[in-house]
Design a protein around this motif. Structure first.
Motif, PDB file in Angstrom:
ATOM      1  N   PHE A  25       0.842  -1.197   0.000  1.00 21.03           N
ATOM      2  CA  PHE A  25       0.000   0.000   0.000  1.00 21.03           C
ATOM      3  C   PHE A  25       0.876   1.245   0.000  1.00 21.03           C
ATOM      4  CE2 PHE A  25      -2.221  -3.382   2.213  1.00 21.03           C
ATOM      5  CZ  PHE A  25      -3.478  -3.376   1.635  1.00 21.03           C
ATOM      6  N   PHE A  26       0.340   2.321  -0.580  1.00 20.22           N
ATOM      7  CA  PHE A  26       0.995   3.614  -0.525  1.00 20.22           C
ATOM      8  C   PHE A  26       0.245   4.474   0.483  1.00 20.22           C
ATOM      9  CE2 PHE A  26       1.762   8.007  -1.792  1.00 20.22           C
ATOM     10  CZ  PHE A  26       3.145   8.009  -1.996  1.00 20.22           C
ATOM     11  N   VAL A  27       0.979   5.100   1.403  1.00 15.78           N
ATOM     12  CA  VAL A  27       0.373   5.931   2.447  1.00 15.78           C
ATOM     13  C   VAL A  27       0.591   7.399   2.109  1.00 15.78           C
ATOM     14  CG1 VAL A  27       0.302   6.488   4.902  1.00 15.78           C
ATOM     15  CG2 VAL A  27       0.809   4.140   4.170  1.00 15.78           C
ATOM     16  N   THR A  28      -0.499   8.127   1.941  1.00 12.38           N
ATOM     17  CA  THR A  28      -0.418   9.564   1.689  1.00 12.38           C
ATOM     18  C   THR A  28      -1.225  10.306   2.740  1.00 12.38           C
ATOM     19  OG1 THR A  28      -0.587  11.262  -0.043  1.00 12.38           O
ATOM     20  CG2 THR A  28      -2.452   9.767   0.179  1.00 12.38           C
ATOM     21  N   GLY A  29      -1.085  11.611   2.744  1.00 13.79           N
ATOM     22  CA  GLY A  29      -1.807  12.413   3.724  1.00 13.79           C
ATOM     23  C   GLY A  29      -2.496  13.596   3.081  1.00 13.79           C
ATOM     24  N   THR A  30      -3.388  14.205   3.822  1.00 15.28           N
ATOM     25  CA  THR A  30      -4.072  15.398   3.327  1.00 15.28           C
ATOM     26  C   THR A  30      -3.139  16.596   3.276  1.00 15.28           C
ATOM     27  OG1 THR A  30      -4.885  15.677   5.603  1.00 15.28           O
ATOM     28  CG2 THR A  30      -6.409  14.738   3.986  1.00 15.28           C
ATOM     29  N   ASP A  31      -1.995  16.485   3.941  1.00 20.08           N
ATOM     30  CA  ASP A  31      -1.043  17.604   3.976  1.00 20.08           C
ATOM     31  C   ASP A  31       0.238  17.117   4.636  1.00 20.08           C
ATOM     32  OD1 ASP A  31       0.016  20.099   3.706  1.00 20.08           O
ATOM     33  OD2 ASP A  31      -1.487  21.141   4.919  1.00 20.08           O
TER      34      ASP A  31
END
Length: 231
Positions: free
Chosen positions: A2-8
């Motif tokens: 999985f790739f983990v991204t954030g809102t900022d």
């Protein structure tokens, strides 16, 4: 994988990633199995100069939470000392930071040993790489499902929905999302969380409250990784 991204930036990607890895490791221990976990961070800025070379605190935390032990360079192949946008640091040092250049440095053969692998991004979904390229293009090339970390603060509803919209528009799936309380004084927190649960299209993996001791062991208590294991 999985790739983990954030809102900022500072939405809590590393805390969530290490918490998910810790939760997976706990399940493995309870089951008495030998399944391995791995967290990696392909690109990192804001690194410290050490005797062994540049080291990033987020990458070190991911290594600590991983049961598959790889070298630092396998976990964080591209690192920059200044705590600035990676594409600016890369330009200053004349480093090719295109999605293809990053892909070439990833030790995917070593990563394949892991049964549960998280690739943590940098910044938000549209992190610039320079020359009109973005880190999201790398995720598209790898065709990875995405875990979205929502930094719970004023404006998070808009940020979460726009990020979700961009991920889906890029032809990728959102495997799940996590709410992470970055502002302990956020007004009507419960109401905002309820709104997100109504509007987000993917499974809710948990809500991490504002922790005095923000470590993986504690944060893992608030994670539900089962929707990820069904992928």
């Amino acid at each position: 994988m999985f790739f983990v991204t954030g809102t900022d930036t500072d939405s809590g990607k590393t805390l969530v990633s290490t918490a998910l890895l810790t939760a997976f490791n706990r399940d493995v221990l309870r089951a008495g199995s030998s399944r391995l976990s791995l967290g990696v961070k392909p690109v990192a800025s804001g690194c410290e100069i050490t005797e062994k070379g540049l080291r990033n605190s987020d990458a070190l935390k991911l290594m600590s939470a991983s049961s598959l032990k790889l070298s630092y360079e396998q976990v964080n192949p591209i690192s920059f000392e200044p705590a600035i946008a990676p594409h600016i640091a890369a330009k200053q040092q004349r480093v090719n930071l295109s999605p293809e250049a990053i892909l070439a440095k990833l030790d995917r053969q070593a990563w394949a040993q892991a049964d549960f692998c998280l690739i943590e991004g940098a910044g938000g979904w549209r992190l610039p790489l320079g020359e009109g390229r973005y880190l999201s293009e790398l995720v598209q090339q790898l065709n990875l499902p995405v875990i979205l970390v929502v930094g719970m603060k004023l404006g998070c509803l808009n940020h979460a929905l726009l990020t979700q919209e961009a991920i889906l528009a890029d032809g990728l799936t959102v495997a799940g999302w996590v709410a992470n309380c970055v502002d302990p004084n956020m007004s009507v927190f419960d109401e905002n969380l309820a709104s997100l649960k109504e509007m987000m299209v993917s499974p809710f993996l948990g809500c991490i409250p504002h922790l005095k001791q923000a470590d993986a062991e504690h944060a893992a208590n608030f994670m539900n990784i089962q929707p990820l294991l069904m992928k």
